[in-house]
Enzyme design. Structure first.
Site, short mmCIF file in Angstrom:
data_model
loop_
_atom_site.label_atom_id
_atom_site.label_comp_id
_atom_site.label_asym_id
_atom_site.label_seq_id
_atom_site.Cartn_x
_atom_site.Cartn_y
_atom_site.Cartn_z
N ASN A 166 0.92 -1.36 0.09
CA ASN A 166 -0.17 -0.33 0.03
C ASN A 166 0.65 1.58 0.54
O ASN A 166 0.37 1.84 -0.60
CB ASN A 166 -1.27 -0.12 0.93
CG ASN A 166 -0.07 0.02 2.56
OD1 ASN A 166 1.17 -0.74 2.38
ND2 ASN A 166 -1.04 0.19 3.57
N GLU A 265 4.48 -3.21 12.86
CA GLU A 265 3.21 -3.39 12.27
C GLU A 265 2.55 -3.98 11.65
O GLU A 265 2.20 -4.23 9.85
CB GLU A 265 3.04 -1.84 11.17
CG GLU A 265 2.70 -0.33 11.62
CD GLU A 265 1.86 0.15 10.70
OE1 GLU A 265 1.12 0.06 10.56
OE2 GLU A 265 3.29 0.67 10.44
N CYS A 299 -3.39 0.95 7.05
CA CYS A 299 -3.38 0.11 8.10
C CYS A 299 -3.67 1.14 9.35
O CYS A 299 -5.12 0.60 10.05
CB CYS A 299 -2.05 -0.63 8.68
SG CYS A 299 -0.73 1.32 8.24
#
Length: 497
Positions: A166, A265, A299
């Protein structure tokens, strides 16, 4: 080392004949697999380039080379490492427009998103220069007249880096830059869908900067080809990963078994809370940006909008009108806000979430549509926080809005999730906002702003199923170095036996 004009004039054309190879020990190396992977433009599915995948054996060999290179790189001076980092920054500066264009074509991100991503990546690179000195600092701890204590920081060694599709440039750089600044070497695997943005461009920048061979290695491959070799190699001292919580759990289990550090993460289900005293107009402005930037494929994206019932109707009316007005289509058009989702699987997932929500009685207040590989915004209201729609990380332009009977209930709803990455609160009472921010179970809370925020000098990371460890200066220094205690006995010591 290539000069500026040679690099600039050839950058995009090299996607087909140079950058489509792994970068191993300073050499652009074709993969040995029989399998190839077509890297495509998510908007029109046109092939940008094909890549022969690196094999598990090549990955193992790469770790050996990285381990050897680190032994020398870890002994370099801070000034030497800073010079390389500054030269890498120069590469990104002089090739800015072409890199943004590549990000647009490869990730499906709009020009705005791609510009922001490059800016963030350069911020991480610039910040890493500031802590290159950490290896040369020696902290003295109080001892006795007979003994002194020195605390040193040493490089960890080889860092294994795995980045997602992303924000590939930024999320790769925030591991690679501090690792190199702190004397480590890196074996990096970008998501193969965005191999150029997430790996090859970074390798090219450090090649241009004169980084010694083997310090940064980028392997273009996929998990079916290499399995867990990025995680289990004996030379790996830390695994840096950004991606799903499911994969993060797998990495954590392997790392624990092999006593390796992790910086993870993972997924998010970020709440955006609108309290009863909020400035609704500004809350809508923030929520539109924080929900729909990069089509929701972040996210930290706003995943649940939780609104006090006193301003619920007002918020929904204004939010829907704004969502309707968002332009969509070709991300290379500077006016486009909503571009394509990364691949067909993500599109099908998003549509399945919507159909399931309809079947369970949720209100589709704004019905989007699929146009090619673009989904236009959906707004679903009266959502139950316990529903699959509210508890799923959507990664799509789907806004879910939940009504809270009180501000206190809004906080309870926000915390009712396994995730804890980012969060936001809109309120006119800043002091109360700060009190409530500490009650939200997330690594980051933003008062009167949306949830998608990042900076190189903050402790970026989550709680619960959203990850372990922190990026950002100075927290990443602790993650990416080994602390060593050296004591000095200045007077002969008398022992009891």
């Amino acid at each position: 080392m290539q000069n500026y004009q040679e690099v600039k004039s050839s950058l995009l054309s090299q996607c087909k004949n140079v950058l489509n190879k792994s970068y191993i020990n300073g050499i652009w190396t074709e993969g040995n697999s029989d399998r190839t992977y077509d890297i495509v433009n998510p908007y029109d599915r046109s092939v940008i380039s094909s890549v022969k995948l690196a094999t598990a054996e090549q990955v193992e060999d790469t770790f050996e080379l990285a381990n050897n290179a680190q032994k020398t790189w870890g002994q370099t001076s801070a000034d030497e490492r800073k010079a390389v980092l500054r030269k890498a920054m120069e590469y990104f500066t002089v090739n800015r427009e072409e890199i943004i264009e590549l990000l647009v074509h490869e990730t499906g991100g709009t020009i705005l998103k791609s510009s922001v991503e490059l800016h963030l990546a350069m911020e991480f690179l610039e910040e890493s220069i500031k802590y290159a000195d950490e290896l040369e600092k020696v902290r003295e701890v109080s001892g006795t007249a007979e003994k002194t204590h020195h605390i040193h920081r040493l490089p960890l060694g080889v860092i294994s880096s795995i980045s997602p599709f992303n924000f590939p440039l930024n999320l790769s750089m925030r591991t690679i830059a501090p690792a190199i600044a702190l004397g480590n070497s890196v074996v990096h695997k970008p998501d193969i869908q965005v191999a150029f943005s997430g790996g090859s461009i970074i390798a090219k920048a450090f090649e241009y900067a004169g980084l010694p061979n083997g310090v940064l290695n980028v392997v273009l491959t996929d998990i079916p080809e290499i399995g867990d070799s990025m995680l289990t190699n004996k030379h790996t001292k830390l695994i840096g990963f950004t991606g799903s919580s499911a994969v993060g759990r797998h990495i954590g289990a392997l790392a624990g078994r092999n006593l390796k550090r992790v910086a993870l993460e993972l997924g998010g289900n970020s709440p955006f809370i609108v309290l009863s005293d909020a400035n609704v107009e500004q809350a809508v402005n923030a929520a539109i940006f924080g929900k729909f930037i990069h089509q929701g494929q972040i996210c930290m994206i706003i995943n649940r909008i939780i609104v006090n019932e006193n301003v619920y109707d007002q918020f929904i009316e204004a939010f829907i009108e704004r969502a309707k007005s968002l332009t969509y289509g070709d991300p290379s058009d500077p006016n486009t806000i909503i571009g394509p989702l990364i691949n067909e699987t993500q599109i099908e997932k998003a549509l399945s979430y919507i159909e399931r929500a309809k079947q369970q009685g949720a209100t589709v207040a704004l019905e989007g549509q699929r146009i090619g590989n673009v989904l236009t915004p959906y707004v679903i209201t009266d959502v139950d926080n316990s529903s699959p729609l509210a508890q799923t990380e959507l990664f799509a332009p789907i806004a879910t809005i939940i009504k809270a009977e009180s501000d206190e209930e809004a906080i309870q709803i926000a915390n009712d999730t396994e995730y804890g990455l980012s969060s936001s609160i809109f309120t006119s009472d800043l002091q109360r906002g700060q009190t409530l921010a500490l009650q939200i179970e997330s690594g980051m809370t933003h008062i009167n702003d949306q949830t998608v925020n990042d900076a190189p000098n903050i402790p970026f990371g989550g709680t619960k199923a959203s990850g372990l460890g922190r990026f950002g200066n100075p927290w990443v220094v602790e993650e990416f170095t080994e602390t060593k205690w050296v004591s000095i006995q200045t007077v002969d010591r008398k022992y009891p036996f």
